[in-house]
Design an enzyme around this catalytic site. Structure first.
Site, short mmCIF file in Angstrom:
data_model
loop_
_atom_site.label_atom_id
_atom_site.label_comp_id
_atom_site.label_asym_id
_atom_site.label_seq_id
_atom_site.Cartn_x
_atom_site.Cartn_y
_atom_site.Cartn_z
N GLU A 63 0.82 -1.21 0.00
CA GLU A 63 0.00 0.00 0.00
C GLU A 63 0.86 1.26 0.00
OE1 GLU A 63 -3.60 -1.82 2.73
OE2 GLU A 63 -1.71 -1.28 3.65
N ASP A 234 -7.47 -5.00 8.65
CA ASP A 234 -7.11 -3.74 8.00
C ASP A 234 -7.02 -3.90 6.49
OD1 ASP A 234 -4.87 -5.29 7.93
OD2 ASP A 234 -3.51 -3.82 8.79
P1 NAD Z 1 2.54 -10.58 13.33
O1 NAD Z 1 2.39 -11.55 12.20
O2 NAD Z 1 3.90 -10.28 13.84
O3 NAD Z 1 1.66 -11.08 14.59
C1 NAD Z 1 0.34 -11.54 14.45
C2 NAD Z 1 0.08 -12.59 15.54
O4 NAD Z 1 -1.30 -12.96 15.48
C3 NAD Z 1 0.89 -13.86 15.37
O5 NAD Z 1 1.68 -14.10 16.53
C4 NAD Z 1 -0.16 -14.95 15.16
O6 NAD Z 1 0.20 -16.20 15.74
C5 NAD Z 1 -1.37 -14.33 15.84
N1 NAD Z 1 -2.65 -14.86 15.41
C6 NAD Z 1 -3.10 -15.08 14.14
N2 NAD Z 1 -4.35 -15.60 14.16
C7 NAD Z 1 -4.71 -15.68 15.47
C8 NAD Z 1 -5.87 -16.12 16.15
N3 NAD Z 1 -6.91 -16.60 15.46
N4 NAD Z 1 -5.90 -16.05 17.49
C9 NAD Z 1 -4.83 -15.61 18.20
N5 NAD Z 1 -3.69 -15.17 17.61
C10 NAD Z 1 -3.63 -15.21 16.26
O7 NAD Z 1 1.79 -9.26 12.86
P2 NAD Z 1 1.89 -7.77 13.49
O8 NAD Z 1 2.96 -6.98 12.81
O9 NAD Z 1 1.88 -7.86 14.97
O10 NAD Z 1 0.50 -7.18 12.98
C11 NAD Z 1 -0.73 -7.71 13.44
C12 NAD Z 1 -1.86 -7.20 12.60
O11 NAD Z 1 -1.99 -5.79 12.76
C13 NAD Z 1 -1.65 -7.43 11.10
O12 NAD Z 1 -2.84 -7.93 10.56
C14 NAD Z 1 -1.33 -6.06 10.55
O13 NAD Z 1 -1.74 -5.92 9.22
C15 NAD Z 1 -2.13 -5.19 11.49
N6 NAD Z 1 -1.62 -3.82 11.62
C16 NAD Z 1 -2.54 -2.83 11.71
C17 NAD Z 1 -2.12 -1.52 11.87
C18 NAD Z 1 -3.14 -0.42 12.02
O14 NAD Z 1 -2.79 0.75 11.97
N7 NAD Z 1 -4.39 -0.75 12.27
C19 NAD Z 1 -0.76 -1.21 11.91
C20 NAD Z 1 0.15 -2.25 11.85
C21 NAD Z 1 -0.29 -3.56 11.70
#
Ligand code: NAD
Length: 347
Positions: A63, A234
């Site tokens: 993005e 997101d």
């Molecule tokens: P990451 O991959 O490092 O961590 C995600 C975690 O979620 C993993 O440890 C995984 O095991 C866990 N997980 C997945 N499915 C699960 C479930 N059903 N139950 C419990 N745990 C589960 O990712 P990250 O960098 O920490 O980002 C997390 C999310 O936040 C991503 O989807 C990312 O796109 C989003 N994000 C949003 C924003 C925002 O501004 N809203 C900013 C950054 C990241």
């Protein structure tokens, strides 16, 4: 030929960013970014705004997130690839740029993988400060990946959270998060289910990564009076909350045209009422109305938050000297003799 100072762009590498955070202190840096976001949200109407431009593939998304006011322009390049961690790569990486609207010249190029974690945490805590129930001291943190510690420390620094209850479907992620949070002053409670994690929590943060409609919180898990900070949904087709929860919640969003595409509210009718967080900050709209209300911050991450974070980093490059001057812009002696500059370089 040496470029002049005006053509050198300060570049903040990952290493410089880490040094910057340590010089300022993590909690103070997150608080400073939250303050900058709050200031810029007060000036919301002076910004050019557009939903981010997304290139989707079956495994992820890339993005571009641009915005500008009358003095500065910013964009962030960011990806989201949930499958990456199985290959030793991160789900989210980013870099971004700040430029002077008057000349169009970039004034900062920066890593933004760490900065995105800081600004996302800052934005979550800022929204919770306006929306969470009074006296909230416990947060459930579901999804213990890259963002989790930053979210916890921001809620501690800005909202006064004292306890964080962790759950991840991968126990190794929870163990990593618990170990990292030891010594922060937070009471850390690892849990073996999402149901256990939400026990006694007034703030429920969902921060999981999965490219599908997931149900991290079911309707019966959410009692009255809580604040939900839903961060992981997101992208189109990527959500975390049961639809019924949305119908019981007062929903707060960053920029509706983007959140309708990417947020939890993609599950709702396009005219379902939502409140914009900037209006709560300016006082134009009400935040939490009573102690029994369920408030939901349907976070997707908006360009102005990155603009604010880059502004802070730009100031910090001057305060700390931490940056590398980058020869990024051609700088001919005669601005109209770009060709001559190239030919003279042959010698
Ligand atoms: P990451 O991959 O490092 O961590 C995600 C975690 O979620 C993993 O440890 C995984 O095991 C866990 N997980 C997945 N499915 C699960 C479930 N059903 N139950 C419990 N745990 C589960 O990712 P990250 O960098 O920490 O980002 C997390 C999310 O936040 C991503 O989807 C990312 O796109 C989003 N994000 C949003 C924003 C925002 O501004 N809203 C900013 C950054 C990241």
């Amino acid at each position: 030929m040496m470029p002049s100072d005006k053509a050198l762009v300060p570049f903040v590498s990952v290493d410089h960013m880490m040094q910057m955070v340590h010089r300022v202190g993590l909690a103070r840096m997150i608080t400073r970014i939250a303050d900058a976001i709050e200031d810029d949200f007060r000036r919301w109407e002076s910004f050019d705004k557009t939903p981010r431009v997304a290139a989707h593939s079956p495994v992820g998304v890339i993005e571009l997130m641009p915005t500008a006011n009358d003095t500065l322009y910013a964009f962030k390049y960011v990806n989201g690839h949930p499958k990456n961690t199985t290959d030793g790569l991160q789900t989210v990486t980013a870099f971004g740029l700040l430029a002077d609207m008057h000349t169009g010249y970039p004034v900062l190029l920066s890593e933004m993988t760490l900065l995105t974690a800081l600004r996302t945490a800052a934005m979550s805590a800022l929204a919770a400060r306006y929306l969470a129930p009074e006296g909230a001291d416990t947060m459930a943190m579901i999804g213990n990946g890259a963002q989790a510690e930053f979210q916890s420390i921001a809620m501690q620094a800005i909202c006064g959270i004292t306890t964080v209850r962790l759950y991840d479907k991968d126990p190794a992620a929870t163990a990593k998060c618990a170990a990292n949070l030891a010594g922060t002053g937070l009471k850390v409670v690892p849990c073996d289910s999402a149901e256990a994690a939400i026990e006694g929590a007034q703030i429920l943060t969902t921060c999981t990564a999965d490219k599908q409609y997931a149900t991290i919180l079911t309707d019966n898990m959410v009692g009255s009076g809580v604040h939900i900070n839903a961060i992981g949904g997101d992208c189109p087709g990527k959500t975390e909350l049961a639809n019924a929860i949305l119908h019981r919640s007062s929903i707060f969003v960053e920029y509706p045209p983007q959140t309708r595409i990417e947020g939890e509210i993609q599950q709702l009718d396009p005219d379902h009422p939502v409140t914009e967080v900037w209006q709560v900050i300016t006082g134009a709209a009400k935040g939490r109305r009573d102690a029994r209300e369920i408030t939901l911050f349907d976070s997707v991450g908006f360009a102005i938050e990155d603009f604010s974070a880059l502004r802070v980093v730009h100031d910090l490059t001057r305060e700390t000297g931490l940056n590398l001057p980058l020869d990024l812009l051609a700088d001919p002696d005669n601005p109209r003799d770009l060709y001559g500059m190239l030919m003279r370089a042959a010698g």
